[in-house]
Design a protein around this motif. Structure first.
Motif, mmCIF file in Angstrom:
data_model
loop_
_atom_site.group_PDB
_atom_site.id
_atom_site.type_symbol
_atom_site.label_atom_id
_atom_site.label_comp_id
_atom_site.label_asym_id
_atom_site.label_seq_id
_atom_site.Cartn_x
_atom_site.Cartn_y
_atom_site.Cartn_z
ATOM 1 N N PHE A 1 39.845 41.929 42.652
ATOM 2 C CA PHE A 1 39.056 41.003 43.457
ATOM 3 C C PHE A 1 38.830 41.567 44.854
ATOM 4 C CE2 PHE A 1 38.782 37.144 46.186
ATOM 5 C CZ PHE A 1 37.597 36.630 45.668
ATOM 6 N N ASP A 2 39.816 42.294 45.375
ATOM 7 C CA ASP A 2 39.658 42.894 46.701
ATOM 8 C C ASP A 2 38.488 43.879 46.717
ATOM 9 O OD1 ASP A 2 41.736 41.458 47.779
ATOM 10 O OD2 ASP A 2 43.227 43.054 47.522
ATOM 11 N N GLU A 3 38.297 44.622 45.617
ATOM 12 C CA GLU A 3 37.162 45.550 45.550
ATOM 13 C C GLU A 3 35.839 44.783 45.603
ATOM 14 O OE1 GLU A 3 37.247 48.197 42.238
ATOM 15 O OE2 GLU A 3 39.204 49.049 42.738
ATOM 16 N N LEU A 4 35.791 43.651 44.931
ATOM 17 C CA LEU A 4 34.583 42.828 45.016
ATOM 18 C C LEU A 4 34.362 42.348 46.444
ATOM 19 C CD1 LEU A 4 32.256 41.087 43.767
ATOM 20 C CD2 LEU A 4 33.968 39.295 43.430
ATOM 21 N N MET A 5 35.413 41.884 47.085
ATOM 22 C CA MET A 5 35.293 41.348 48.432
ATOM 23 C C MET A 5 34.869 42.416 49.433
ATOM 24 S SD MET A 5 35.870 38.107 48.401
ATOM 25 C CE MET A 5 36.296 37.705 50.092
ATOM 26 N N ALA A 6 35.126 43.664 49.128
ATOM 27 C CA ALA A 6 34.755 44.759 50.038
ATOM 28 C C ALA A 6 33.260 45.062 50.009
ATOM 29 C CB ALA A 6 35.544 46.016 49.684
ATOM 30 N N GLN A 7 32.543 44.483 49.067
ATOM 31 C CA GLN A 7 31.105 44.740 48.972
ATOM 32 C C GLN A 7 30.338 43.903 49.998
ATOM 33 O OE1 GLN A 7 30.193 47.192 46.738
ATOM 34 N NE2 GLN A 7 32.447 47.248 46.612
ATOM 35 N N ILE B 1 25.270 41.748 37.233
ATOM 36 C CA ILE B 1 26.341 40.874 36.757
ATOM 37 C C ILE B 1 27.649 41.454 37.291
ATOM 38 C CG2 ILE B 1 27.601 39.993 34.748
ATOM 39 C CD1 ILE B 1 25.005 40.188 33.147
ATOM 40 N N ALA B 2 28.279 40.744 38.212
ATOM 41 C CA ALA B 2 29.548 41.223 38.769
ATOM 42 C C ALA B 2 30.656 41.005 37.745
ATOM 43 C CB ALA B 2 29.863 40.485 40.060
ATOM 44 N N VAL B 3 31.502 42.003 37.561
ATOM 45 C CA VAL B 3 32.625 41.929 36.627
ATOM 46 C C VAL B 3 33.895 42.344 37.364
ATOM 47 C CG1 VAL B 3 33.610 42.752 34.460
ATOM 48 C CG2 VAL B 3 31.121 42.525 34.684
ATOM 49 N N GLY C 1 35.854 33.821 42.554
ATOM 50 C CA GLY C 1 34.988 34.896 42.108
ATOM 51 C C GLY C 1 33.514 34.556 42.021
ATOM 52 N N PRO C 2 33.120 33.475 41.338
ATOM 53 C CA PRO C 2 31.689 33.187 41.214
ATOM 54 C C PRO C 2 30.992 33.008 42.560
ATOM 55 C CG PRO C 2 32.935 31.918 39.615
ATOM 56 C CD PRO C 2 33.940 32.558 40.526
ATOM 57 N N ALA C 3 31.628 32.281 43.468
ATOM 58 C CA ALA C 3 31.009 32.032 44.772
ATOM 59 C C ALA C 3 30.885 33.328 45.576
ATOM 60 C CB ALA C 3 31.826 31.004 45.554
ATOM 61 N N GLU C 4 31.915 34.170 45.537
ATOM 62 C CA GLU C 4 31.865 35.414 46.307
ATOM 63 C C GLU C 4 30.860 36.397 45.696
ATOM 64 O OE1 GLU C 4 33.105 35.824 49.136
ATOM 65 O OE2 GLU C 4 34.456 34.102 49.242
ATOM 66 N N ALA C 5 30.771 36.426 44.373
ATOM 67 C CA ALA C 5 29.783 37.298 43.732
ATOM 68 C C ALA C 5 28.371 36.852 44.076
ATOM 69 C CB ALA C 5 29.992 37.289 42.220
ATOM 70 N N ALA C 6 28.146 35.544 44.086
ATOM 71 C CA ALA C 6 26.816 35.015 44.411
ATOM 72 C C ALA C 6 26.423 35.361 45.842
ATOM 73 C CB ALA C 6 26.793 33.506 44.202
ATOM 74 N N LYS C 7 27.385 35.329 46.765
ATOM 75 C CA LYS C 7 27.101 35.691 48.157
ATOM 76 C C LYS C 7 26.579 37.129 48.254
ATOM 77 C CE LYS C 7 30.640 32.841 50.423
ATOM 78 N NZ LYS C 7 31.915 32.925 51.187
ATOM 79 N N ALA D 1 25.165 36.760 37.918
ATOM 80 C CA ALA D 1 26.165 36.164 37.033
ATOM 81 C C ALA D 1 27.512 36.798 37.347
ATOM 82 C CB ALA D 1 25.800 36.364 35.563
ATOM 83 N N TYR D 2 28.579 36.191 36.798
ATOM 84 C CA TYR D 2 29.932 36.671 37.103
ATOM 85 C C TYR D 2 30.787 36.609 35.839
ATOM 86 C CZ TYR D 2 34.569 36.947 39.278
ATOM 87 O OH TYR D 2 35.848 37.312 39.633
ATOM 88 N N LEU D 3 31.509 37.681 35.583
ATOM 89 C CA LEU D 3 32.478 37.740 34.490
ATOM 90 C C LEU D 3 33.817 38.203 35.057
ATOM 91 C CD1 LEU D 3 30.376 39.510 31.704
ATOM 92 C CD2 LEU D 3 30.903 37.068 31.870
ATOM 93 N N ALA D 4 34.903 37.581 34.607
ATOM 94 C CA ALA D 4 36.230 37.965 35.080
ATOM 95 C C ALA D 4 37.186 38.077 33.912
ATOM 96 C CB ALA D 4 36.762 36.936 36.075
ATOM 97 N N ARG D 5 38.072 39.068 33.981
ATOM 98 C CA ARG D 5 39.161 39.100 32.998
ATOM 99 C C ARG D 5 39.914 37.783 33.083
ATOM 100 N NH1 ARG D 5 42.758 43.213 30.810
ATOM 101 N NH2 ARG D 5 41.674 44.791 32.055
#
Length: 459
Positions: free
Chosen positions: A136-142, A151-153, A177-183, A188-192
């Motif tokens: 999740f930290d890698e996603l937040m770094a974007q 589609i963020a995964v 995750g979904p809210a941060e990916a949308a920002k 769309a968002y997929l998570a383990r």
């Protein structure tokens, strides 16, 4: 004067002798509650009834309305009094048809479950390239806009732990995750899945809405996407998801009591949550907690009338949120009379540790409790409780003392929020051990004068 002094000394001696005798009686009766609980089938019968007759219980669904009626009937059948249904408004999210597949470079079907408050895809589905992150930290770094059209995964792995700590450590992957990916522009968002299993059964759960379709992947399918991305070719996924969200649906907190002999001595409140997610039958989450606390209260009172009132609450919207605030709003004037509160919401694994309110471990009532559970191999920690439970968080925040009974969660997150959350996963012996611990505690605390607030206030 001499006679008066002798009388005073004699009275003091009688009181001093009475105190140990009373403590011994309490220890014996708490142990009797423990022994009875270990062979009693009440908890199993309640869990079996709820999962078999009602099944999954989404807030706002017809099944949840049936669960409300089931709760009332169960309380009355078990001999509880003052049975109440307190209606409040919560939000409801309802799953429709869902599918996902890799369409390139190599076709694969993916196993998903939509996350609570996910939106639907456009009619006919949505196809886009994935942007995969190992945490999740890698996603937040974007930066914002970096995932436009993707589609963020996120494939962070949850750690298995006896105390369930791995869940909290990675929860943001699902909940935020979904809210941060949308920002960041994701479509769309997929998570383990927040899961410790290795099956192709995904695990759902609530998430802050991002206005995009969002789903949990089974853990092997999250691995599959990692392997595909590692080959260096663009990976494209098609999602087709439908769902419905209703901001206002009826929800219910249902309670029943076994009144104490002293109406001014306060009330002990325990319970579990009646609602559940929809893939399984809500057995470990949280028919088990409902069954444990209901049976424990009944058995705590089985050795004769108790001084204090015992109340079980079946909270009606833990998964979607709202039951804690609603209960506090309805009972804010009663908080000062709440002797202690607690919630069972980590399945049916055996209790391995208890945390009691500050300063109470060595009180005679808690010594009686400790003696009763010693044969059950439960650690009595000298650390104070930290959380207590989502449904009791409101009244805890308002000042109610609380306990934490730590269950073995080693297997809980193999099952949690998945189609594998079914009755066969509950071990009757472990369920009874929970009832024995809760029952002994409730008996000792309800049949004594222990004041958890005063003990906590001592330096």
């Amino acid at each position: 004067m001499r006679n008066l002094a002798l009388m005073t000394v004699a009275a003091a001696s009688m009181l001093a002798a009475a105190a140990p005798a009373a403590a011994q009686d309490l220890a014996a009766s708490a142990a009797a509650v423990r022994d009875k609980a270990l062979t009693d089938g009440t908890a199993w019968s309640i869990a079996e009834s709820l999962t078999t007759e009602i099944g999954p219980r989404l807030v706002g669904s017809p099944a949840m309305d049936r669960a409300k009626d089931w709760a009332v009937e169960t309380f009355k059948a078990q001999g509880f009094q003052n049975v109440k249904v307190e209606t409040f408004t919560a939000s409801g999210w309802f799953r429709g048809e869902e599918s996902a597949e890799v369409v390139g470079p190599y076709p694969h079907k993916l196993h998903i479950l939509g996350l609570g408050r996910s939106t639907s895809t456009p009619k006919g589905g949505l196809t886009a390239e994935v942007a995969l992150f190992r945490s999740f930290d890698e996603l937040m770094a974007q930066p914002e806009g970096a995932l436009k059209g993707k589609i963020a995964v996120v494939t962070g792995v949850m750690t298995k732990a006896q105390d369930g700590a791995g869940y909290g450590a990675i929860n943001a992957q699902r909940s935020r995750g979904p809210a941060e990916a949308a920002k960041r522009g994701a479509v769309a968002y997929l998570a383990r899945s927040l899961s410790t299993d290795d099956t192709r059964l995904p695990h759902t759960g609530g998430a802050a809405p991002g206005g995009i379709p969002a789903a949990a992947l089974s853990t092997p399918d999250a691995d599959l996407l990692e392997h595909l991305v590692a080959r260096g070719k663009p990976v494209r996924v098609k999602l087709d998801m439908t769902s419905r969200y209703d901001a206002k649906v009826p929800a219910y907190n249902i309670s029943g009591e076994i009144p104490g002999t002293d109406p001014n001595a306060g009330v002990l409140i325990v319970g579990g949550h009646l609602d559940s997610w929809d893939p399984g039958t809500g057995a470990v989450d949280d028919a088990a907690g409902i069954a444990i606390t209901t049976a424990a209260v009944k058995l705590a009172a089985s050795q004769g009338p108790l001084k204090r009132t015992l109340r079980v609450v079946m909270w009606g919207s833990e998964e979607q949120g709202g039951s804690s605030d609603a209960y506090l709003a309805a009972h804010k004037d009663e908080v000062a009379q709440m002797v202690v509160v607690g919630e069972s919401d980590t399945g049916a694994g055996r209790i391995w540790q208890v945390r009691l309110p500050k300063g109470s471990v060595d009180h005679p009532a808690m010594q009686a409790f400790r003696g009763a559970i010693a044969p059950l191999k439960v650690i009595v920690s000298r650390e104070t409780p930290r959380f207590g439970g989502a449904d009791v968080s409101g009244i805890i925040g308002a000042g109610a003392p609380f306990v934490e009974f730590d269950q073995d969660a080693t297997r809980y997150f193999d099952l949690h929020h998945s189609a594998d959350d079914t009755l066969d996963k509950i071990d009757p012996a472990e369920l009874s051990q929970n009832v024995a611990v809760w029952g002994a505690f409730l008996h000792a605390a309800a049949n004594s004068d222990i004041d958890f607030r005063a003990l906590a206030a001592k330096p």
